[in-house]
Design an enzyme around this catalytic site. Structure first.
Site, PDB file in Angstrom:
ATOM      1  N   LEU A  96      -7.957  -0.405   5.250  1.00 34.84           N
ATOM      2  CA  LEU A  96      -7.019   0.565   4.831  1.00 34.84           C
ATOM      3  C   LEU A  96      -5.966   0.781   5.737  1.00 34.84           C
ATOM      4  O   LEU A  96      -6.144   0.718   6.997  1.00 34.84           O
ATOM      5  CB  LEU A  96      -7.753   1.889   4.852  1.00 34.84           C
ATOM      6  CG  LEU A  96      -8.666   1.917   3.486  1.00 34.84           C
ATOM      7  CD1 LEU A  96      -9.529   3.240   3.665  1.00 34.84           C
ATOM      8  CD2 LEU A  96      -8.558   1.723   2.249  1.00 34.84           C
ATOM      9  N   ASP A  97      -4.713   0.977   5.434  1.00 34.36           N
ATOM     10  CA  ASP A  97      -3.557   1.147   6.134  1.00 34.36           C
ATOM     11  C   ASP A  97      -4.001   2.297   7.449  1.00 34.36           C
ATOM     12  O   ASP A  97      -4.774   3.163   6.870  1.00 34.36           O
ATOM     13  CB  ASP A  97      -2.267   1.639   5.440  1.00 34.36           C
ATOM     14  CG  ASP A  97      -1.853   0.423   4.562  1.00 34.36           C
ATOM     15  OD1 ASP A  97      -2.247  -0.873   5.020  1.00 34.36           O
ATOM     16  OD2 ASP A  97      -1.397   0.626   3.646  1.00 34.36           O
ATOM     17  N   MET A  98      -3.190   2.250   8.409  1.00 31.20           N
ATOM     18  CA  MET A  98      -3.546   3.410   9.417  1.00 31.20           C
ATOM     19  C   MET A  98      -3.499   4.705   8.930  1.00 31.20           C
ATOM     20  O   MET A  98      -4.426   5.619   8.998  1.00 31.20           O
ATOM     21  CB  MET A  98      -2.575   3.295  10.530  1.00 31.20           C
ATOM     22  CG  MET A  98      -2.613   4.290  11.637  1.00 31.20           C
ATOM     23  SD  MET A  98      -1.461   4.177  13.007  1.00 31.20           S
ATOM     24  CE  MET A  98      -0.017   4.589  12.220  1.00 31.20           C
ATOM     25  N   ARG A 100       1.217   0.873  -2.363  1.00 30.62           N
ATOM     26  CA  ARG A 100       2.470   1.335  -2.088  1.00 30.62           C
ATOM     27  C   ARG A 100       3.452   0.367  -2.415  1.00 30.62           C
ATOM     28  O   ARG A 100       4.601   0.967  -2.972  1.00 30.62           O
ATOM     29  CB  ARG A 100       2.544   1.127  -0.513  1.00 30.62           C
ATOM     30  CG  ARG A 100       1.500   2.017   0.215  1.00 30.62           C
ATOM     31  CD  ARG A 100       1.173   2.025   1.594  1.00 30.62           C
ATOM     32  NE  ARG A 100       2.514   2.306   2.434  1.00 30.62           N
ATOM     33  CZ  ARG A 100       2.438   2.152   3.935  1.00 30.62           C
ATOM     34  NH1 ARG A 100       1.380   1.608   4.475  1.00 30.62           N
ATOM     35  NH2 ARG A 100       3.692   2.207   4.201  1.00 30.62           N
TER      36      ARG A 100
END
Length: 325
Positions: free
Chosen positions: A141-143, A240
């Protein structure tokens, strides 16, 4: 903490009739399915695999009846130190670990984030996970994306989970708040790859890898929408990029969100909430998979984080205030 030594791997199996004519790398992938094909191919090239006592090439064909022996080492993750960190563990057994990742936690060390990552925390929580590639991390998962992640604690579990990801049998559902008012759900079927001028970004590109995102509308607000999404592929920044591609970028997305916009007549409270929401409004809410050892279908779901809930509350209050005026 005592120094860990690489794990010795010693395997042997005889080539059965159904493997006659198979390439060596194909055969050992079936004989030793707990290890990835790329790892087994590497061992063949490094001379760690023998056929009747002789080293062979990956493409050499088998005649049947040969004894295949593997004598190799599993290298530990290098240069990354275990760090005690609090993790919200949703589920754990001998094979897998499911966590609820908070915003701000980087999953894997990279430039600018050499430590303080999930990988460092996993090395502390499960020291033996150092023997599993990438400390058992099979998806990221992105930060600043929150929510559910599964981690493999053994190589066998990791290999099986990777197969589920590739075969799309692992279910991952997300919730997001996007800019713009949707009329209903749909899908985005658009290939993705690196941005042609900014290599730090991803983009929809004609010759990219296939990427498919399904989405459905949960609630419309005056200038935003609350949606649920399901992935059928796992490209970097997929949600996104896809939402931005159809002109519904995620609230707070610093990379793909575009220019900050406010609806007309918006309340001061909502302005403050939107300006203060400085991450993409994306949460991995549900995870479903087959247990890599028992085969049991397992499912987890976690609540939206507090900042996400406050964002929805502010949008709801703005909608109600506008309807009453």
């Amino acid at each position: 903490m005592p120094e860990q030594k690489p794990e010795q791997v010693q395997l042997q199996a005889r080539v059965a009739d159904e493997l006659v004519g198979k390439r060596l790398d194909q055969a050992i992938a079936q004989l030793f399915p707990e290890y990835s094909r790329s790892r087994l191919q590497g061992w063949i090239k490094d001379g760690c695999v023998t056929v009747d006592g002789e080293q062979k090439r990956t493409r050499d064909k088998l005649q049947g009846g040969e004894l295949i022996c593997v004598d190799a080492e599993l290298a530990l993750i290098e240069h990354h130190q275990p760090e005690p960190m609090e993790l919200e563990i949703i589920y754990e057994d001998d094979d897998i670990l499911v966590i609820n990742k908070p915003a701000g936690l980087v999953v894997h060390p990279a430039a600018g984030h050499a430590d303080g990552t999930l990988l460092n925390a996993l090395l502390h929580h499960v020291p033996d996970i150092a023997q599993v590639p990438r400390a058992g991390i099979v998806h990221r998962l992105d930060m600043d994306t929150t929510g559910l992640m599964v981690v493999a604690k053994t190589i066998q579990a990791q290999t099986e989970l990777v197969v589920q990801l590739q075969e799309r049998s692992m279910g991952r559902e997300y919730e997001a708040v996007v800019m713009g008012v949707m009329t209903g759900g749909g899908k985005v079927d658009a290939p993705m790859g690196r941005h042609k001028t900014n290599r730090q970004k991803m983009a929809v590109v004609h010759m990219g890898k296939p990427a498919l995102t399904h989405y459905r509308l949960l609630q419309r607000f005056r200038a935003h929408s609350h949606i649920r999404l399901k992935l059928e592929s796992g490209r970097t920044h997929q949600i996104r990029v896809h939402m931005s591609h159809i002109n519904y970028p995620l609230v707070g997305d610093p990379v793909y969100g575009g220019r900050f916009r406010l609806p007309k007549g918006v309340s001061e409270g909502l302005i403050k909430t939107l300006r203060g929401f400085n991450r993409q409004a994306l949460h991995a809410k549900k995870l479903e998979l087959f247990h890599p050892v028992t085969g049991e279908l397992m499912s987890w779901e976690v609540d939206l984080p507090e900042d996400f809930q406050l964002l929805l509350k502010a949008l709801q209050q703005d909608l109600r205030r506008n309807e009453e005026s």
